[in-house]
Scaffold this active site. Structure first.
Site, PDB file in Angstrom:
ATOM      1  N   ASN A 101       0.876  -1.169   0.000  1.00  0.00           N
ATOM      2  CA  ASN A 101       0.000   0.000   0.000  1.00  0.00           C
ATOM      3  C   ASN A 101       0.914   1.220   0.000  1.00  0.00           C
ATOM      4  O   ASN A 101       1.522   1.552   1.011  1.00  0.00           O
ATOM      5  CB  ASN A 101      -0.894  -0.026   1.250  1.00  0.00           C
ATOM      6  CG  ASN A 101      -1.921   1.083   1.240  1.00  0.00           C
ATOM      7  OD1 ASN A 101      -1.916   1.941   0.351  1.00  0.00           O
ATOM      8  ND2 ASN A 101      -2.798   1.077   2.217  1.00  0.00           N
ATOM      9  N   ARG A 104     -14.460  13.419   9.066  1.00  0.00           N
ATOM     10  CA  ARG A 104     -15.198  13.849   7.858  1.00  0.00           C
ATOM     11  C   ARG A 104     -16.677  14.043   8.187  1.00  0.00           C
ATOM     12  O   ARG A 104     -17.246  13.267   8.973  1.00  0.00           O
ATOM     13  CB  ARG A 104     -15.065  12.810   6.744  1.00  0.00           C
ATOM     14  CG  ARG A 104     -13.671  12.747   6.183  1.00  0.00           C
ATOM     15  CD  ARG A 104     -13.585  11.717   5.056  1.00  0.00           C
ATOM     16  NE  ARG A 104     -12.291  11.080   5.101  1.00  0.00           N
ATOM     17  CZ  ARG A 104     -12.029   9.848   4.678  1.00  0.00           C
ATOM     18  NH1 ARG A 104     -12.975   9.112   4.147  1.00  0.00           N
ATOM     19  NH2 ARG A 104     -10.820   9.359   4.764  1.00  0.00           N
ATOM     20  N   GLU A 116      -7.960  -6.476   4.345  1.00  0.00           N
ATOM     21  CA  GLU A 116      -7.831  -6.094   2.938  1.00  0.00           C
ATOM     22  C   GLU A 116      -6.561  -6.669   2.309  1.00  0.00           C
ATOM     23  O   GLU A 116      -6.554  -7.054   1.146  1.00  0.00           O
ATOM     24  CB  GLU A 116      -7.858  -4.564   2.816  1.00  0.00           C
ATOM     25  CG  GLU A 116      -9.241  -3.992   3.090  1.00  0.00           C
ATOM     26  CD  GLU A 116      -9.209  -2.607   3.694  1.00  0.00           C
ATOM     27  OE1 GLU A 116      -8.903  -2.499   4.906  1.00  0.00           O
ATOM     28  OE2 GLU A 116      -9.468  -1.639   2.974  1.00  0.00           O
TER      29      GLU A 116
END
Ligand code: ADP
Length: 394
Positions: free
Chosen positions: A7, A236, A380
């Site tokens: 990643n 957020r 993931e």
């Protein structure tokens, strides 16, 4: 069979090295501050945490340091032991519906789509180029965060904005966290021994999104054109009325990007509580009877409940609700509040069991609950490694 899962961020590189026979992580690590002063590497191996300050002027240096360390720590004997590299890629726009072998065309597309993920796509390419230099003959596979949402139909991915914005500029919902939503769907499919069920998966970490999944196919998700929309997150805002943006621009003398930056970085739990975007701090604040922490927590849980209710109707009923990622896997109070809010749909959880579940697979609903509720840890990296293995074997 050894596969390395990568990643790459603009100044960082995370990796996990898998033994695919056992689907086990042999070693993992993080290289940070690449291209800056005091860049450092952390490798976790055999229960040890090995940290070094080491100069890395770019991602190529980081990959060289990574393999030097893997060899000097006797984790691998030589580069030839690496059978495949799986890259976590963020934005494949509407072109990539599945994982792909990385070719020059994929790299070109990632750069072409950079307007849609300016922080991530160029960084992903830095990672790809560095690994291609080091391991030119090894299979490299890209797994897109947007791919799982490819099955969402136009009625759901389209915004009610001028159609030309969609046709000319690609303004539509793309959705994110697709690798995690797919991993949870596949894990539940295996564990339950059936494919055909209606699932709402709640990936609730720092970033958070829900996906409505019908018989393994995603039909809707809460994040949209960017990861800013949908449920309230750590920092957020989730969904807001877009007219707030020009209003605050005028009040604060900011430009649009500055306001959007605040919606990404100083809103959500942090914005409401004024204290923190981390759920653990919000829960601690509630213990101290901080009213803004209560408000943040209640609103956060309510936004998840409301999307579950909406997807319940859209799916025509739900068989399974699953919770994953940092908050979903570890916060019993969060799961309790969301499930209590869903009592009218017949959701019932075992409170004692819920309290004991921290980051492990478990059913937390009672036998008489109308919807089964599970906690499912996400992984993931493992999904990326599995996808890479599929291409090696074919
Ligand atoms: P990211 O989106 O960065 O991958 P994670 O999935 O790792 O985030 O989730 C991180 C968040 O998980 C933290 O900010 C914190 O709010 C939450 N979290 C982790 N452990 C706990 C816990 N024991 N109780 C409540 N929240 C937790």
């Amino acid at each position: 069979m050894k596969i390395i899962c990568v990643n790459a961020g603009s100044s960082s590189l995370k990796f996990s090295l898998f033994n695919m026979e056992k689907e086990e992580v042999i070693a993992s690590g993080l290289f940070e501050r690449i291209g800056m002063n005091n860049s450092n590497s952390v490798i976790k191996y055999n229960g040890q945490r090995i940290e070094h300050e080491v100069e890395m002027k770019d991602h190529t240096d980081a990959v060289n340091v990574l393999f030097d360390k893997l060899i000097s720590l006797n984790i691998i004997d030589s580069l030839s032991e690496i059978d495949g590299v799986g890259h976590r890629l963020v934005h494949g726009k509407d072109k990539y519906s599945d994982s792909v072998v990385i070719t020059d065309e994929v790299v070109k597309d990632l750069l072409q789509f950079k307007e849609f993920a300016p922080l991530h796509n160029p960084a992903n390419v830095l990672g790809i180029n560095a690994f291609r230099e080091k391991l030119p003959n090894v299979v490299m596979v890209g797994v897109f965060d947007t791919a799982f949402h490819h099955t969402i139909e136009e009625e759901n991915y389209l915004y009610a904005t001028p159609y030309d914005w969609y046709k000319d500029y690609g303004v539509r919902k793309y959705g994110f966290h697709g690798t995690s939503h797919r991993y949870i769907t596949e894990t539940l499919t295996n564990k339950l021994g059936k494919k055909d069920f209606k699932l709402i998966n709640c990936h609730i970490g720092n970033g958070a999104s829900l996906a409505a999944i019908n018989n393994g196919k995603c039909i809707n998700t809460t994040m949209g054109f960017t990861p800013l929309s949908g449920v309230i997150m750590g920092t957020r805002s989730g969904d807001i009325d877009p007219s707030i943006i020009p209003y605050v621009m005028e009040k604060e003398g900011m430009n649009a990007n500055e306001v959007v930056d605040e919606l990404n970085k100083t809103s959500g739990l942090l914005g409401i509580s004024g204290k923190s975007g981390d759920m653990r701090d919000i829960l601690a604040g509630m213990d101290e009877r901080d009213s803004r922490c209560y408000l943040a927590f209640n609103k956060y849980c309510r936004s998840v409940t409301n999307y579950i209710a909406s997807y319940y109707v859209e799916l025509g009923g739900v068989d399974v609700i699953s919770f994953t990622a940092g908050v979903g896997e570890n916060s019993a109070p969060f799961r309790k509040m969301v499930c209590d809010n869903l009592e009218c749909l017949g959701v019932k959880i075992d409170y004692d069991k819920n309290d004991t579940i921290l980051g492990e697979f478990a059913k937390i609903s009672t036998d008489d609950s109308k919807i089964d509720v599970y906690v499912v840890p996400t992984d993931e990296e493992l999904l990326i490694a599995r996808d890479t293995l599929k291409f090696i074997e074919n």
